[in-house]
Design a protein around this motif. Structure first.
Motif, PDB file in Angstrom:
ATOM      1  N   CYS A 111       0.848  -1.200   0.000  1.00  0.00           N
ATOM      2  CA  CYS A 111       0.000   0.000   0.000  1.00  0.00           C
ATOM      3  C   CYS A 111       0.880   1.244   0.000  1.00  0.00           C
ATOM      4  O   CYS A 111       1.813   1.343   0.797  1.00  0.00           O
ATOM      5  N   PHE A 112       0.569   2.166  -0.874  1.00  0.00           N
ATOM      6  CA  PHE A 112       1.122   3.510  -0.803  1.00  0.00           C
ATOM      7  C   PHE A 112      -0.014   4.401  -0.337  1.00  0.00           C
ATOM      8  O   PHE A 112      -0.996   4.569  -1.066  1.00  0.00           O
ATOM      9  N   ILE A 113       0.080   4.916   0.853  1.00  0.00           N
ATOM     10  CA  ILE A 113      -1.032   5.673   1.413  1.00  0.00           C
ATOM     11  C   ILE A 113      -0.710   7.165   1.340  1.00  0.00           C
ATOM     12  O   ILE A 113       0.276   7.625   1.920  1.00  0.00           O
ATOM     13  N   LYS A 114      -1.547   7.870   0.635  1.00  0.00           N
ATOM     14  CA  LYS A 114      -1.276   9.289   0.424  1.00  0.00           C
ATOM     15  C   LYS A 114      -1.458  10.085   1.713  1.00  0.00           C
ATOM     16  O   LYS A 114      -0.638  10.931   2.056  1.00  0.00           O
ATOM     17  N   GLU A 115      -2.557   9.798   2.409  1.00  0.00           N
ATOM     18  CA  GLU A 115      -2.901  10.599   3.585  1.00  0.00           C
ATOM     19  C   GLU A 115      -1.791  10.539   4.647  1.00  0.00           C
ATOM     20  O   GLU A 115      -1.365  11.542   5.187  1.00  0.00           O
ATOM     21  N   SER A 116      -1.344   9.316   4.920  1.00  0.00           N
ATOM     22  CA  SER A 116      -0.328   9.170   5.962  1.00  0.00           C
ATOM     23  C   SER A 116       1.085   9.237   5.399  1.00  0.00           C
ATOM     24  O   SER A 116       2.054   9.159   6.151  1.00  0.00           O
ATOM     25  N   GLN A 117       1.193   9.382   4.086  1.00  0.00           N
ATOM     26  CA  GLN A 117       2.509   9.459   3.438  1.00  0.00           C
ATOM     27  C   GLN A 117       3.393   8.309   3.896  1.00  0.00           C
ATOM     28  O   GLN A 117       4.503   8.512   4.399  1.00  0.00           O
ATOM     29  N   GLU A 118       2.883   7.112   3.739  1.00  0.00           N
ATOM     30  CA  GLU A 118       3.693   5.962   4.136  1.00  0.00           C
ATOM     31  C   GLU A 118       3.526   4.819   3.155  1.00  0.00           C
ATOM     32  O   GLU A 118       2.608   4.797   2.342  1.00  0.00           O
ATOM     33  N   PHE A 119       4.426   3.908   3.302  1.00  0.00           N
ATOM     34  CA  PHE A 119       4.540   2.765   2.427  1.00  0.00           C
ATOM     35  C   PHE A 119       4.407   1.533   3.323  1.00  0.00           C
ATOM     36  O   PHE A 119       5.168   1.394   4.276  1.00  0.00           O
ATOM     37  N   VAL A 120       3.416   0.685   3.060  1.00  0.00           N
ATOM     38  CA  VAL A 120       3.168  -0.472   3.933  1.00  0.00           C
ATOM     39  C   VAL A 120       3.206  -1.747   3.100  1.00  0.00           C
ATOM     40  O   VAL A 120       2.535  -1.833   2.078  1.00  0.00           O
ATOM     41  N   ILE A 121       3.990  -2.690   3.536  1.00  0.00           N
ATOM     42  CA  ILE A 121       4.012  -4.002   2.874  1.00  0.00           C
ATOM     43  C   ILE A 121       3.591  -5.047   3.895  1.00  0.00           C
ATOM     44  O   ILE A 121       4.148  -5.097   4.990  1.00  0.00           O
ATOM     45  N   VAL A 122       2.618  -5.850   3.542  1.00  0.00           N
ATOM     46  CA  VAL A 122       2.159  -6.925   4.424  1.00  0.00           C
ATOM     47  C   VAL A 122       2.515  -8.247   3.765  1.00  0.00           C
ATOM     48  O   VAL A 122       2.184  -8.471   2.595  1.00  0.00           O
ATOM     49  N   LEU A 123       3.211  -9.106   4.517  1.00  0.00           N
ATOM     50  CA  LEU A 123       3.672 -10.389   3.979  1.00  0.00           C
ATOM     51  C   LEU A 123       3.028 -11.529   4.769  1.00  0.00           C
ATOM     52  O   LEU A 123       3.561 -11.953   5.798  1.00  0.00           O
ATOM     53  N   PRO A 124       1.866 -12.024   4.319  1.00  0.00           N
ATOM     54  CA  PRO A 124       1.152 -13.035   5.102  1.00  0.00           C
ATOM     55  C   PRO A 124       1.929 -14.328   5.302  1.00  0.00           C
ATOM     56  O   PRO A 124       1.804 -14.969   6.327  1.00  0.00           O
TER      57      PRO A 124
END
Lengths: 186, 339
Positions: free
Chosen positions: B149-162
């Protein structure tokens, strides 16, 4: 030291894994069973975190819709209950963060039309429960979260610590502070 | 004043219970979501589960393959065609008017000399110029491999690896978010196709469309930083665009990549092909799709200062690092467990 789960917990975990397996195959009956098994716990945790029945119902609604649309893989759902609780807690936190929403102390008293579609009328809580949720709303968010997950979510301190990425000591001290404050409120 | 034990008991008795109408609302929506998922499951074909299991049991390829294709995608998305001249003007104009996009992507990778791909994945991508971007990569069984996820509002980059039950969050430095997402949302696609000289491939059928093909062979990658070349040394990259002759909108974007031995592809040569298709322009995106929604039992990976310093190369630097760190930590846990 590894603590071997109690046989009941093992049975519950096995049962949940079977349900998730069926759910992944599109079994709506499995979805219904998961929902009925955990809905009240999830609603209660959401309410404890948000103190807003609309938001609590929406939160649980979103979690179940997301879960049905994309059930986590079996390894991720060894503890289905914990997984769903975490989803609810994350969503509740996101909601609070997004809207800069401070829990409303009088969440039960929002105006809405007196019809069956209003969550205030549909969701049921006793007077004592309402009083408890209002007291919880006066706690700082991080203390409220620990209380909700430990007491309503029935997670151990260690599990709460794992979920919140905190040390167990931090979790326990937050819990102690919260209980102290609640003693003056209840 | 009540004792702590009494307070705990009072809190424990507080419950919120749903009635039939609530059940109906939530269950109805969940059932609909379940039915929708079953109707849109990725098609599995060819040597699916057995081959995939074999690949995933290989310690070397397990994470590096996933990271490799992610990196390649990121490289291509950052600047596949340069930004020199304007071509395909009408297509560019149409794309610039879109705000959201959903599409699928098929990813395959081969080892040299082998006929069968050793890596297969289906990807779903969601773009919104207002919110950000989400990519979900699934294995041939429909099991989620990663969610980015590239989240504009929080200006962050999130990777989830199940698979490893881990996630990563990184703040995005000023300006980088806009640059990266601008290249991924529809308006950003305009600049992809306003570029270097291309070759016309003529008309062909792609799925149910009659499409005009354009190709940019040997995409210039001289701008890629040297450390990224060490991680995933792309030798050659060819990009193809297929435009529906009726609507003048893209129906496929293909990328063909040859990579030399690098850290993130397990020091093996790789040939990879990605095909983006099933574009839904200005689509209504699923509610909550941009929410990282990290499960309770996932632990966070701290990439440390190196990744933060290289955050300007998000997508080039962090993606392979994720695979590498996850792989190393898993090994370490196994080593400790067996000690």
């Amino acid at each position: 030291m590894n603590v071997r789960p109690a046989p009941d917990a093992e049975r519950a975990a096995l049962r949940d894994r079977r349900l998730v397996h069926r759910l992944r195959r599109g079994d709506t009956d499995a979805l219904q069973q998961v929902y009925h098994r955990y809905r009240d716990d999830l609603l209660t945790v959401a309410m404890a975190l948000l103190n807003d029945r609309y938001a609590a119902e929406d939160c649980v609604h979103d979690v179940f819709v997301h879960f049905a649309a994309d059930p986590a893989d079996l390894r991720a759902t060894k503890n289905l209950r914990g997984y769903l609780l975490r989803c609810v807690a994350n969503r509740a936190k996101n909601q609070l963060k997004r809207r800069q929403l401070q829990p409303v102390p009088s969440g039960d008293e929002q105006d809405c039309a007196d019809d069956g579609d209003c969550p205030t009328h549909r969701l049921m809580a006793s007077e004592e429960s309402t009083r408890v949720f209002e007291a919880l709303a006066q706690l700082p968010a991080e203390q409220r979260e620990v209380i909700a997950l430990h007491i309503h979510g029935q997670l151990t301190f260690r599990e709460v610590a794992g979920q919140l990425d905190l040390s167990i000591n931090t979790v326990q001290s937050r819990y102690r502070y919260a209980i102290e404050k609640l003693r003056t409120l209840l | 004043m009540k004792s702590p034990k009494q307070v705990e008991q009072i809190i424990g008795r507080a419950r919120l219970q749903a009635d039939l109408a609530t059940d109906e609302r939530i269950l109805g929506a969940a059932r609909a979501a379940l039915a929708d998922r079953m109707n849109h499951r990725p098609q599995t074909s060819g040597p699916g589960p057995a081959l995939w299991r074999t690949i995933m049991e290989s310690k070397v390829t397990r994470y590096s393959v996933a990271a490799t294709v992610m990196l390649a995608a990121a490289l291509v998305l950052l600047n596949p065609f340069g930004r020199n001249s304007v071509v395909l003007g009408e297509v560019a104009q149409k794309l610039s008017e879109t705000r959201t996009l959903m599409h699928k992507e098929h990813r395959l990778a081969w080892r040299p000399g082998e006929d069968k791909p050793f890596f297969r994945a289906e990807v779903k991508k969601y773009f919104s110029s207002d919110v950000g971007m989400v990519e979900e990569q699934y294995d041939p069984n429909g099991v989620l491999i990663h969610r980015i996820c590239f989240i504009k509002e929080s200006q962050e980059f999130v990777i989830v690896l199940p698979r490893v039950k881990k996630y990563i969050r990184l703040p995005v430095p000023d300006g980088v978010y806009e640059r990266f997402v601008a290249m991924m949302v529809p308006s950003g696609l305009v600049s992809y196709f306003t570029s270097q000289p291309y070759t016309k491939l003529g008309r062909s059928h792609f799925r149910d469309f009659e499409a005009e093909g354009f190709e940019v062979p040997h995409v210039d990658l001289s701008w890629v930083p040297s450390y990224a070349k060490y991680l995933f040394p792309i030798q050659d990259l060819t990009a193809r665009l297929r435009i529906d002759v009726e609507t003048n909108m893209p129906v496929a974007i293909e990328m063909v990549i040859d990579a030399d031995r690098g850290l993130m592809n397990g020091f093996q040569k790789v040939h990879a092909e990605f095909t983006a298709y099933d574009f839904q322009w200005n689509a209504e995106l699923p509610e909550g799709v941009f929410d990282p929604n990290i499960p309770a039992d996932y632990t966070r990976i701290d990439l440390g200062s190196m990744a933060r310093e290289n955050a300007a190369w998000l997508g080039v630097g962090t993606l392979p690092v994720v695979g590498f760190v996850a792989h190393r930590r898993r090994r370490r846990h196994k080593t400790l467990a067996s000690a």
